[in-house]
Structure formats: C-alpha cells, structure tokens
Design a protein around this motif. Structure first.
Motif, PDB file in Angstrom:
ATOM      1  N   THR A  74      33.720   2.645   0.509  1.00  0.00           N
ATOM      2  CA  THR A  74      33.413   3.467  -0.666  1.00  0.00           C
ATOM      3  C   THR A  74      33.891   4.912  -0.487  1.00  0.00           C
ATOM      4  O   THR A  74      34.408   5.527  -1.422  1.00  0.00           O
ATOM      5  CB  THR A  74      31.892   3.447  -0.940  1.00  0.00           C
ATOM      6  N   LEU A  75      33.729   5.452   0.724  1.00  0.00           N
ATOM      7  CA  LEU A  75      34.120   6.839   0.981  1.00  0.00           C
ATOM      8  C   LEU A  75      35.627   6.993   1.193  1.00  0.00           C
ATOM      9  O   LEU A  75      36.182   8.076   0.949  1.00  0.00           O
ATOM     10  CB  LEU A  75      33.384   7.371   2.221  1.00  0.00           C
ATOM     11  N   SER A  76      36.287   5.942   1.634  1.00  0.00           N
ATOM     12  CA  SER A  76      37.681   6.077   2.067  1.00  0.00           C
ATOM     13  C   SER A  76      38.652   6.354   0.925  1.00  0.00           C
ATOM     14  O   SER A  76      39.671   7.022   1.118  1.00  0.00           O
ATOM     15  CB  SER A  76      38.125   4.819   2.814  1.00  0.00           C
ATOM     16  N   GLY A  77      38.340   5.851  -0.287  1.00  0.00           N
ATOM     17  CA  GLY A  77      39.246   6.083  -1.416  1.00  0.00           C
ATOM     18  C   GLY A  77      39.404   7.560  -1.749  1.00  0.00           C
ATOM     19  O   GLY A  77      40.520   8.090  -1.728  1.00  0.00           O
ATOM     20  N   PRO A  78      38.301   8.266  -2.042  1.00  0.00           N
ATOM     21  CA  PRO A  78      38.409   9.710  -2.289  1.00  0.00           C
ATOM     22  C   PRO A  78      38.993  10.477  -1.102  1.00  0.00           C
ATOM     23  O   PRO A  78      39.747  11.439  -1.284  1.00  0.00           O
ATOM     24  CB  PRO A  78      36.953  10.117  -2.552  1.00  0.00           C
ATOM     25  N   LEU A  79      38.665  10.055   0.130  1.00  0.00           N
ATOM     26  CA  LEU A  79      39.194  10.738   1.318  1.00  0.00           C
ATOM     27  C   LEU A  79      40.711  10.576   1.417  1.00  0.00           C
ATOM     28  O   LEU A  79      41.426  11.523   1.750  1.00  0.00           O
ATOM     29  CB  LEU A  79      38.529  10.195   2.585  1.00  0.00           C
ATOM     30  N   SER A  80      41.208   9.374   1.134  1.00  0.00           N
ATOM     31  CA  SER A  80      42.658   9.146   1.228  1.00  0.00           C
ATOM     32  C   SER A  80      43.406   9.866   0.112  1.00  0.00           C
ATOM     33  O   SER A  80      44.559  10.255   0.277  1.00  0.00           O
ATOM     34  CB  SER A  80      42.965   7.646   1.204  1.00  0.00           C
ATOM     35  N   ASP A  81      42.749  10.040  -1.052  1.00  0.00           N
ATOM     36  CA  ASP A  81      43.376  10.815  -2.130  1.00  0.00           C
ATOM     37  C   ASP A  81      43.501  12.287  -1.734  1.00  0.00           C
ATOM     38  O   ASP A  81      44.425  12.976  -2.170  1.00  0.00           O
ATOM     39  CB  ASP A  81      42.539  10.700  -3.412  1.00  0.00           C
ATOM     40  N   LYS A  82      42.569  12.758  -0.904  1.00  0.00           N
ATOM     41  CA  LYS A  82      42.580  14.165  -0.509  1.00  0.00           C
ATOM     42  C   LYS A  82      43.419  14.420   0.739  1.00  0.00           C
ATOM     43  O   LYS A  82      44.167  15.404   0.807  1.00  0.00           O
ATOM     44  CB  LYS A  82      41.148  14.649  -0.279  1.00  0.00           C
ATOM     45  N   PHE A  83      43.309  13.525   1.736  1.00  0.00           N
ATOM     46  CA  PHE A  83      43.946  13.773   3.032  1.00  0.00           C
ATOM     47  C   PHE A  83      45.133  12.851   3.328  1.00  0.00           C
ATOM     48  O   PHE A  83      45.822  13.056   4.330  1.00  0.00           O
ATOM     49  CB  PHE A  83      42.911  13.642   4.156  1.00  0.00           C
ATOM     50  N   GLY A  84      45.373  11.881   2.478  1.00  0.00           N
ATOM     51  CA  GLY A  84      46.500  10.978   2.693  1.00  0.00           C
ATOM     52  C   GLY A  84      46.069   9.639   3.251  1.00  0.00           C
ATOM     53  O   GLY A  84      45.081   9.546   3.979  1.00  0.00           O
ATOM     54  N   ARG A  85      46.821   8.588   2.891  1.00  0.00           N
ATOM     55  CA  ARG A  85      46.485   7.229   3.329  1.00  0.00           C
ATOM     56  C   ARG A  85      46.660   7.082   4.849  1.00  0.00           C
ATOM     57  O   ARG A  85      45.827   6.496   5.524  1.00  0.00           O
ATOM     58  CB  ARG A  85      47.393   6.197   2.640  1.00  0.00           C
ATOM     59  N   LYS A  86      47.767   7.610   5.383  1.00  0.00           N
ATOM     60  CA  LYS A  86      48.077   7.401   6.794  1.00  0.00           C
ATOM     61  C   LYS A  86      46.987   7.956   7.703  1.00  0.00           C
ATOM     62  O   LYS A  86      46.549   7.278   8.646  1.00  0.00           O
ATOM     63  CB  LYS A  86      49.427   8.029   7.147  1.00  0.00           C
ATOM     64  N   VAL A  88      43.830   8.525   7.154  1.00  0.00           N
ATOM     65  CA  VAL A  88      42.602   7.742   7.073  1.00  0.00           C
ATOM     66  C   VAL A  88      42.752   6.429   7.838  1.00  0.00           C
ATOM     67  O   VAL A  88      41.849   6.007   8.572  1.00  0.00           O
ATOM     68  CB  VAL A  88      42.225   7.461   5.594  1.00  0.00           C
ATOM     69  N   ILE A  89      43.911   5.786   7.700  1.00  0.00           N
ATOM     70  CA  ILE A  89      44.148   4.511   8.390  1.00  0.00           C
ATOM     71  C   ILE A  89      44.143   4.697   9.907  1.00  0.00           C
ATOM     72  O   ILE A  89      43.511   3.930  10.634  1.00  0.00           O
ATOM     73  CB  ILE A  89      45.488   3.883   7.923  1.00  0.00           C
ATOM     74  N   VAL A  90      44.832   5.715  10.388  1.00  0.00           N
ATOM     75  CA  VAL A  90      44.916   5.956  11.838  1.00  0.00           C
ATOM     76  C   VAL A  90      43.535   6.254  12.424  1.00  0.00           C
ATOM     77  O   VAL A  90      43.129   5.671  13.439  1.00  0.00           O
ATOM     78  CB  VAL A  90      45.886   7.113  12.141  1.00  0.00           C
ATOM     79  N   ILE A 118      28.929   1.675  13.379  1.00  0.00           N
ATOM     80  CA  ILE A 118      30.046   2.629  13.422  1.00  0.00           C
ATOM     81  C   ILE A 118      31.382   1.888  13.396  1.00  0.00           C
ATOM     82  O   ILE A 118      32.343   2.339  12.757  1.00  0.00           O
ATOM     83  CB  ILE A 118      29.935   3.529  14.669  1.00  0.00           C
ATOM     84  N   THR A 119      31.436   0.736  14.058  1.00  0.00           N
ATOM     85  CA  THR A 119      32.630  -0.111  13.972  1.00  0.00           C
ATOM     86  C   THR A 119      32.918  -0.462  12.513  1.00  0.00           C
ATOM     87  O   THR A 119      34.057  -0.423  12.057  1.00  0.00           O
ATOM     88  CB  THR A 119      32.432  -1.415  14.783  1.00  0.00           C
ATOM     89  N   GLY A 120      31.853  -0.800  11.777  1.00  0.00           N
ATOM     90  CA  GLY A 120      31.993  -1.171  10.377  1.00  0.00           C
ATOM     91  C   GLY A 120      32.535  -0.053   9.507  1.00  0.00           C
ATOM     92  O   GLY A 120      33.292  -0.303   8.563  1.00  0.00           O
ATOM     93  N   LEU A 121      32.161   1.192   9.794  1.00  0.00           N
ATOM     94  CA  LEU A 121      32.700   2.328   9.040  1.00  0.00           C
ATOM     95  C   LEU A 121      34.225   2.326   9.106  1.00  0.00           C
ATOM     96  O   LEU A 121      34.909   2.529   8.095  1.00  0.00           O
ATOM     97  CB  LEU A 121      32.157   3.648   9.596  1.00  0.00           C
ATOM     98  N   GLY A 122      34.752   2.091  10.308  1.00  0.00           N
ATOM     99  CA  GLY A 122      36.202   2.056  10.471  1.00  0.00           C
ATOM    100  C   GLY A 122      36.832   0.838   9.834  1.00  0.00           C
ATOM    101  O   GLY A 122      37.844   0.934   9.144  1.00  0.00           O
ATOM    102  N   LEU A 123      36.220  -0.335  10.040  1.00  0.00           N
ATOM    103  CA  LEU A 123      36.758  -1.578   9.472  1.00  0.00           C
ATOM    104  C   LEU A 123      36.801  -1.512   7.952  1.00  0.00           C
ATOM    105  O   LEU A 123      37.791  -1.911   7.328  1.00  0.00           O
ATOM    106  CB  LEU A 123      35.886  -2.765   9.921  1.00  0.00           C
ATOM    107  N   GLY A 124      35.718  -1.021   7.359  1.00  0.00           N
ATOM    108  CA  GLY A 124      35.641  -0.970   5.902  1.00  0.00           C
ATOM    109  C   GLY A 124      36.614   0.013   5.289  1.00  0.00           C
ATOM    110  O   GLY A 124      37.155  -0.232   4.204  1.00  0.00           O
ATOM    111  N   ALA A 125      36.867   1.125   5.957  1.00  0.00           N
ATOM    112  CA  ALA A 125      37.782   2.139   5.422  1.00  0.00           C
ATOM    113  C   ALA A 125      39.242   1.758   5.610  1.00  0.00           C
ATOM    114  O   ALA A 125      40.091   2.087   4.785  1.00  0.00           O
ATOM    115  CB  ALA A 125      37.498   3.486   6.087  1.00  0.00           C
ATOM    116  N   ALA A 126      39.539   1.052   6.684  1.00  0.00           N
ATOM    117  CA  ALA A 126      40.945   0.730   6.984  1.00  0.00           C
ATOM    118  C   ALA A 126      41.533  -0.278   6.007  1.00  0.00           C
ATOM    119  O   ALA A 126      42.666  -0.116   5.538  1.00  0.00           O
ATOM    120  CB  ALA A 126      41.051   0.199   8.418  1.00  0.00           C
TER     121      ALA A 126
END
Length: 449
Positions: A74-86, A88-90, A118-126
């Motif tokens: 849920t958080l990763s979409g707005p974050l990637s729009d602001k900071f870039g997809r790459k 956030v993925i890395v 915490i693992t899930g935060l990364g898995l869900g955003a990636a």
C-alpha cells in the motif's frame, strides 16, 4: 524542436537487449519474492516439531509477513511515484533478504514473527513495483504476456522452496533452509543496483528527460537527432489530478472489483501455500509427498500465467482471467472427490494451480494495463496491498481448519466459495467497462449529429 513519443520507441516490434534485461531482472525479483514468501510454509511442519508448538501457535508467524506485505504494498505506490521505481525495488529487496536470513537465527515465536513482519514489508513493496516497471518496458502487443511471464518467477520461486525443503529440510534443518532462501535475493540486489534502469515515464514526469532519452536510445540502438525531446503520449501526461484521486475517482469501480477479486484470490492462495504442507501431513502424507504436492500448486501457476498472458494480449484480458477462476471453482469440487487418491489429487492440484495461481499472477499485468502511467504505481500497489488483507485472513483461517477438524475434501469445497467471488468481481468489472464504452459511443453519436 522535434518530439519523440517514448511509447513508440518501447513498442517497436523487436525487443532490445535492454528490454530483455528488464524482463530477466523482473523475473528474478519475482522468483526471490516467491521463494522468501513461500518458504515459511514449507518449513512449518519441521518448526512445529523443533519448537514443540501447536499449529494455532504458529499462525502469527505465518500471518506476520502477510500483514507486512499489505502495508508494504500500500505504501510503495506513492513512494515509487516520489522516489522512483528502481530505488524502492532495490531497498525492499535488500530488506526482505536480510530479514529472511535473520529468521534462521530466531529463538522464539515472537522474535520470528517480528522478523517475518519486516520481511513482509519488503516482499509486499517489491512485487507491485517490479510488475509496474516490467510492464512499462514491454511493447503494447506483448505487454500482458511478457509481464505475466516475468510474474511466473513468483510461482517458480515458491515451487523451488518446496523442492529445497523436500531435499534439505531433514538433513539441514529448518534454520539453514530459510537462511539459504535469504542469501539468494541478497546476491540479486547487487545486480539490480548496477543494471536495472529507472522507469521511463517516471523520469519524464520528473524532468529527467536526458536520462530517459539515454535509455530510449539504448532501446532503439541509435541516438536521436540533435534537438529531439522525448515525451509521453497525451493519454499518459500528468493532469491536475493526483494518482490517488484518479484511482479513487475515475477508476474507482474497476479498482474496487480488482481489490475484491485480489482479496478473495489471495485468501485462497495463501491458505494453500501457508498451510497445505501441514494439512497434508495431518492427512497422513510423508514429508516428501506433502512437499512435492504443495510445490505442484504454484508450479501449475507458472504454466497457467504464461498461457493466460498470451491470451490476454489477443482477447479481453478481464474475460480470460474471469473464466480461469470459474474453471478453478469446478476443480476445487473435483479435488474434494479425489482427495483420497494421491496421484489424482496431485494432478488436480496442479490444474488448480494453473488456473487459480495463474489467474492471481495475471492480476498484476491486468492492473498495469487498466491504469495509465500517471496512477499505475498507486493502482497496482493498492490492489496488491488490499488483496494482501485476504492473504492475512487466509493464514488465520488455515489455523481454524484444525479447530473445526474439517476433512481434506471439505476444505476444498470451502475454498471454492471465495474463488467464485473472484470470478463474479471480474464479471462485474467487465460489465461496467462494456456499459461505459456503450455510453461513450452513444454520446459521441449524439454530439456528431
């Protein structure tokens, strides 16, 4: 000044080496995401014995990552729009790699649950972000097929977790198996930093046209003429509305139906991937038998998603996935009747995986096609994040199965219900799109006359 439409360069008939690189890196991110998502389910039976805990006590561990995934997505979409997809993925790949490794050193349920969250935060955003960037680099004629094919890495990763467990669990123990699962994506992070390009629409919208132009020149294999400016098509251009406003406004009904579909689909998917090894062990299957049968389910999804992606580029994509869910409903009923025959059960589980897991994997390219680039990251990540709430409930419902002492056949019959709801949600989405299209045609004729 001459302008060049960026999508026309991307949509060339033949994929460039850079586009293939994005596809391969996307596949590998999906693979590692699937490996670290599913591996906890495969080691669960061994963990129960090693720590001498009950199945309900294990539920927080299985659901912790899913809660993190919902928040991360849920958080990763707005974050990637602001900071870039790459970026956030890395960062998120690094996050889930490190904390998967730490899971192998956990000494209590509480500690393991925190690490899995915490693992899930990364898995869900990636996952939604890698799906978005892959779709943005694939040509329109093969976008659904290639994005879906990259997404097959997720199913293959889960299957490989099952194979790893079948051969390593008894000899190495659960801790070493999960540590190996965390080391693999950590190696991928280095490659992503060095080789993964940034999203072209993101670069153009944020004024980094020179960087976008350099990437497009690599794709077409030749530099642009002096004074050329790369632009996005008018339909993709940033308007006054924010991405969130578009998702909750113009695209609200279609979004809602995809949220419902993804919610129900992930509820079934994660109940099976998290609890199937334990359910099958309780039903009397051996370690190798339940590991392989559980691995067959996501492996079927690899074949199903590949075939569905091919048809989605040629037919209505919503209709293709809708009928896949409908066929999965029928097969869940069949699975109930053959649950006592290990060979027949394995075949039916594979087919359910092809249809259900394949359809679930295809929802990401469906969402990427449905939304324009201006709100694509938010739309895809929100569908994934809200859907993950269903995954959380799936993990909890799995523990209730043992409370109610349901038979293996009864479990399959129950799982047919949310699968049918996923089918109905896509039917409503398709119906609404047909009505909107008919209304637009009528309005066009009225204005023309």
């Amino acid at each position: 000044m001459r302008t060049v439409d960026a999508t026309e360069v991307i949509n060339r008939e033949k994929l460039s080496p850079l586009q293939w690189l994005v596809f391969v890196l996307g596949f590998l991110v999906f693979f590692c995401d699937g490996l670290d998502t599913g591996i906890i389910g495969f080691i669960a039976p061994a963990l129960l014995g090693a720590w001498e805990i009950t199945k309900p006590q294990l539920a927080p561990v299985l659901s912790a990552a899913l809660i993190g995934m919902s928040i991360g997505a849920t958080l990763s979409g707005p974050l990637s729009d602001k900071f870039g997809r790459k970026g956030v993925i890395v960062i998120t790949c690094c996050l889930f790699s490190i904390f998967t490794i730490l899971c192998g050193f956990a000494s209590s349920i509480t500690e393991l649950s925190i690490y899995r969250f915490i693992t899930g935060l990364g898995l869900g955003a990636a996952m939604p972000n890698i799906s978005t960037i892959v779709s943005e680099y694939m040509p329109a004629k093969r976008k659904a097929f290639l994005t879906g094919l990259a997404g097959c890495g997720f199913m293959l990763g889960i299957s490989c977790g099952g194979v790893m467990s079948a051969y390593m669990l008894e000899s190495l123990g659960w801790a070493k198996v999960i540590i190996i699962g965390g080391i693999i994506p950590l190696l991928l992070v280095v490659v992503l930093v060095l080789k993964m390009p940034e999203s072209i629409p993101y670069l153009i919208k944020n004024g980094k046209t020179k960087q976008a132009q350099g990437i497009l020149e690599k794709i077409q294999g030749a530099p642009f003429a002096e004074g050329t400016e790369v632009v996005l098509p008018k339909s993709e251009a940033q308007g006054n509305e924010s991405p969130v406003s578009l998702v909750l406004g113009k695209y609200l009904f279609g979004s809602s139906m995809m949220w419902l579909c993804c919610f129900m689909s992930l509820l079934v998917f994660y109940l099976l991937t998290s609890w199937m090894p334990t359910i099958l062990k309780t039903a009397g299957f051996s370690t190798q038998q339940f590991s392989f049968i559980a691995a067959i389910f996501p492996l079927g999804g690899v074949f199903g998603a590949t075939l569905m992606g091919w048809y989605m580029d040629k037919l209505n994509p919503t209709t293709v996935i809708k009928y896949s869910y409908l066929a999965a409903v029928v097969l869940f009923v069949v699975a109930g009747f053959v649950s006592g025959n290990i060979v027949m059960l394995g075949i039916v589980i594979f087919l359910i995986g092809a249809l259900l897991a394949g359809a679930q994997s295809s929802l990401l390219p469906l969402a990427a096609i449905f939304y324009p680039s201006v709100c694509r990251a938010v739309g895809v990540s929100w569908m994934h994040g809200i859907g993950r709430i269903g995954a959380i409930l799936g993990a909890f419902f799995g523990s209730l199965i043992f409370t109610f002492n349901l038979s293996l056949a009864a479990i399959f019959y129950v799982l047919a219900i949310p699968t049918l709801i996923s089918c109905l949600a896509l039917w409503l989405k398709g119906r609404n799109e047909r009505l909107e299209k008919a209304a637009a045609v009528t309005e066009s004729v009225r204005l023309g006359s």
